[in-house]
Write an enzyme that holds these catalytic residues in place. Structure first.
Site, PDB file in Angstrom:
ATOM      1  N   ASP A 105      30.420 -35.250  78.254  1.00  0.00           N
ATOM      2  CA  ASP A 105      31.848 -35.098  77.906  1.00  0.00           C
ATOM      3  C   ASP A 105      32.710 -35.388  79.146  1.00  0.00           C
ATOM      4  OD1 ASP A 105      33.914 -33.880  75.753  1.00  0.00           O
ATOM      5  OD2 ASP A 105      34.419 -33.243  77.781  1.00  0.00           O
ATOM      6  N   LYS A 110      39.247 -39.052  73.950  1.00  0.00           N
ATOM      7  CA  LYS A 110      37.953 -39.543  74.390  1.00  0.00           C
ATOM      8  C   LYS A 110      36.900 -38.468  74.140  1.00  0.00           C
ATOM      9  CE  LYS A 110      36.405 -37.516  77.403  1.00  0.00           C
ATOM     10  NZ  LYS A 110      36.046 -36.098  77.796  1.00  0.00           N
TER      11      LYS A 110
HETATM   12  P1  NAP Z   1      38.770 -27.621  71.465  1.00  0.00           P
HETATM   13  O1  NAP Z   1      39.586 -26.723  72.339  1.00  0.00           O
HETATM   14  O2  NAP Z   1      37.529 -27.081  70.835  1.00  0.00           O
HETATM   15  O3  NAP Z   1      39.775 -28.185  70.343  1.00  0.00           O
HETATM   16  C1  NAP Z   1      39.336 -28.833  69.177  1.00  0.00           C
HETATM   17  C2  NAP Z   1      40.195 -28.324  68.025  1.00  0.00           C
HETATM   18  O4  NAP Z   1      39.872 -29.062  66.840  1.00  0.00           O
HETATM   19  C3  NAP Z   1      39.960 -26.851  67.711  1.00  0.00           C
HETATM   20  O5  NAP Z   1      41.191 -26.175  67.515  1.00  0.00           O
HETATM   21  C4  NAP Z   1      39.161 -26.920  66.412  1.00  0.00           C
HETATM   22  O6  NAP Z   1      39.299 -25.775  65.598  1.00  0.00           O
HETATM   23  C5  NAP Z   1      39.781 -28.122  65.768  1.00  0.00           C
HETATM   24  N1  NAP Z   1      39.005 -28.656  64.661  1.00  0.00           N
HETATM   25  C6  NAP Z   1      37.672 -28.516  64.408  1.00  0.00           C
HETATM   26  N2  NAP Z   1      37.363 -29.151  63.271  1.00  0.00           N
HETATM   27  C7  NAP Z   1      38.499 -29.698  62.787  1.00  0.00           C
HETATM   28  C8  NAP Z   1      38.811 -30.484  61.648  1.00  0.00           C
HETATM   29  N3  NAP Z   1      37.869 -30.861  60.765  1.00  0.00           N
HETATM   30  N4  NAP Z   1      40.082 -30.868  61.465  1.00  0.00           N
HETATM   31  C9  NAP Z   1      41.053 -30.521  62.336  1.00  0.00           C
HETATM   32  N5  NAP Z   1      40.812 -29.782  63.453  1.00  0.00           N
HETATM   33  C10 NAP Z   1      39.550 -29.383  63.673  1.00  0.00           C
HETATM   34  O7  NAP Z   1      38.346 -28.936  72.262  1.00  0.00           O
HETATM   35  P2  NAP Z   1      39.168 -29.712  73.411  1.00  0.00           P
HETATM   36  O8  NAP Z   1      38.759 -29.236  74.754  1.00  0.00           O
HETATM   37  O9  NAP Z   1      40.606 -29.734  73.089  1.00  0.00           O
HETATM   38  O10 NAP Z   1      38.498 -31.150  73.270  1.00  0.00           O
HETATM   39  C11 NAP Z   1      38.795 -31.996  72.183  1.00  0.00           C
HETATM   40  C12 NAP Z   1      38.556 -33.416  72.651  1.00  0.00           C
HETATM   41  O11 NAP Z   1      39.427 -33.664  73.770  1.00  0.00           O
HETATM   42  C13 NAP Z   1      37.123 -33.624  73.163  1.00  0.00           C
HETATM   43  O12 NAP Z   1      36.620 -34.856  72.739  1.00  0.00           O
HETATM   44  C14 NAP Z   1      37.276 -33.632  74.682  1.00  0.00           C
HETATM   45  O13 NAP Z   1      36.348 -34.512  75.305  1.00  0.00           O
HETATM   46  C15 NAP Z   1      38.673 -34.167  74.852  1.00  0.00           C
HETATM   47  N6  NAP Z   1      39.261 -33.729  76.118  1.00  0.00           N
HETATM   48  C16 NAP Z   1      39.178 -32.416  76.503  1.00  0.00           C
HETATM   49  C17 NAP Z   1      39.664 -32.030  77.763  1.00  0.00           C
HETATM   50  C18 NAP Z   1      39.592 -30.594  78.251  1.00  0.00           C
HETATM   51  O14 NAP Z   1      39.944 -30.331  79.413  1.00  0.00           O
HETATM   52  N7  NAP Z   1      39.144 -29.626  77.446  1.00  0.00           N
HETATM   53  C19 NAP Z   1      40.241 -32.986  78.601  1.00  0.00           C
HETATM   54  C20 NAP Z   1      40.359 -34.305  78.144  1.00  0.00           C
HETATM   55  C21 NAP Z   1      39.859 -34.663  76.907  1.00  0.00           C
HETATM   56  P3  NAP Z   1      38.177 -24.598  65.685  1.00  0.00           P
HETATM   57  O15 NAP Z   1      38.088 -24.210  67.128  1.00  0.00           O
HETATM   58  O16 NAP Z   1      38.715 -23.534  64.797  1.00  0.00           O
HETATM   59  O17 NAP Z   1      36.897 -25.223  65.200  1.00  0.00           O
END
Ligand code: NAP
Length: 308
Positions: free
Chosen positions: A168, A90
């Site tokens: 978010d 999401k």
């Molecule tokens: P995150 O830690 O920044 O993880 C995103 C990952 O995707 C990073 O490793 C990033 O690499 C990578 N990435 C960037 N561009 C890419 C590409 N073109 N192809 C493949 N990988 C790529 O973010 P996150 O917190 O996991 O959140 C991701 C999603 O999950 C969001 O939509 C968020 O709303 C959802 N979510 C997050 C949480 C939470 O607690 N954080 C909870 C529920 C849902 P780089 O960092 O090297 O750019």
């Protein structure tokens, strides 16, 4: 049944915290690859992008897109075009019009598209929906306030256009409210607070109503320190119903009906497998539409710069 061969795309915080352990615990799914520009996982083949994975990777049946939302629509389209089932973290994408047509693409190709809303899997959500279906609802108040530095450390994308800022987490609340209320509702007013150095809001006050004039108010804030608030308070003709702790706890008046920690992601993956088995998709864009409306209707105010 042969296990579903899955690749994770975007090996960041949520993939490591929730997706990896849920997949590891499910015999019906095998993780066969990861695609991420930098992050790798011991023993699992790594590709720098989804494109490289689709071109040079091992055979896969499905991808879980855990990347930042801005790129997710294009990645979902590419994965479906390559004949893969797709699970979307999401929010499903950063613009509504990139995701809406993909349901038809999935249907036409016999693949599953699953736009997950993890907050809807919280234990109190379905009991709250059943309770409210039998009551006259008088008002709804959502208080969703958390500390961005705790939950999104160092995530610069969240402040960029398409990063959603406080929406978010706020969209998690909207995913619950759109599930538990018996009628659709719509935005009537909004104020969005943008830090002077960011392209996404750090706080938002939203007023909604529905066809019966129900007042629904939501307060989202990313600047909360100390106790975090993930509460939805519903006044009804038979007392107050409170979902707190993000839907882990359900209280009617002073009676705690439920107080249960349950991790959503195993149920999300079970649902994904079930959808694939049935040849169905599950894409509800209502929470995303409310966020788009807030950006359209919201009055913008500029507040202090955000420094990590
Ligand atoms: P995150 O830690 O920044 O993880 C995103 C990952 O995707 C990073 O490793 C990033 O690499 C990578 N990435 C960037 N561009 C890419 C590409 N073109 N192809 C493949 N990988 C790529 O973010 P996150 O917190 O996991 O959140 C991701 C999603 O999950 C969001 O939509 C968020 O709303 C959802 N979510 C997050 C949480 C939470 O607690 N954080 C909870 C529920 C849902 P780089 O960092 O090297 O750019």
């Amino acid at each position: 049944m042969t296990p579903l061969r899955l690749a994770i795309v975007g090996l960041g915080k949520i993939a490591r915290d929730q997706h990896l352990p849920s997949i590891a615990a499910m015999p019906a799914i095998t993780l066969v690859a990861v695609a991420d520009p930098n992050a790798t996982l011991d023993g699992v083949p790594h590709f720098a992008s989804l494109e490289e994975l689709l071109r040079n990777g091992p055979p896969i049946d499905a991808v879980a897109l855990c990347t930042p939302p801005l790129m997710r629509g294009a990645q979902a389209a590419a994965a479906l075009a390559a004949g893969k089932h797709v699970l979307l973290e999401k929010p499903p994408g950063a613009v509504v019009s990139a995701i809406a047509p993909l349901t038809e693409v999935a249907r036409a190709s016999g693949k599953t598209l699953f736009a997950t809303w993890h907050a809807r899997f919280a234990p109190a959500v379905e009991p709250a929906r059943a309770f409210l279906a039998q009551r006259e609802i008088r008002s709804v108040h959502v208080i969703w306030k958390e500390d961005v530095r705790v939950w999104h450390p160092g995530q610069a994308w969240i402040w960029r256009p398409g990063g959603f800022g406080v929406f978010d987490p706020g969209i998690n609340a909207l995913s619950i409210v759109t599930r538990i209320l018996p009628r659709p509702f719509f935005l009537t007013a909004a104020e969005l607070a943008f830090p002077s150095n960011c392209a996404a809001p750090i706080a938002a006050d939203l007023d909604f109503t529905d066809a019966a004039g129900l007042p629904i108010r939501a307060e989202f804030d990313f600047r909360q320190t100390g106790t975090q608030s993930w509460d939805i308070v519903v006044e009804t003709d038979q007392g107050r119903l409170t979902l707190s702790a993000g839907g882990a706890k359900l209280i009617h008046g002073d009676n705690v009906l439920m107080d249960e920690k349950k991790v959503a992601y195993p149920a999300i993956y079970r649902r994904f497998v079930e959808l694939i088995t049935r040849g169905e998709s599950d894409v509800d864009l209502a929470p995303l539409v409310h966020v788009a409306d807030a950006f359209m209707l919201g009055r913008r105010v500029v507040v202090d710069a955000f420094e990590e």
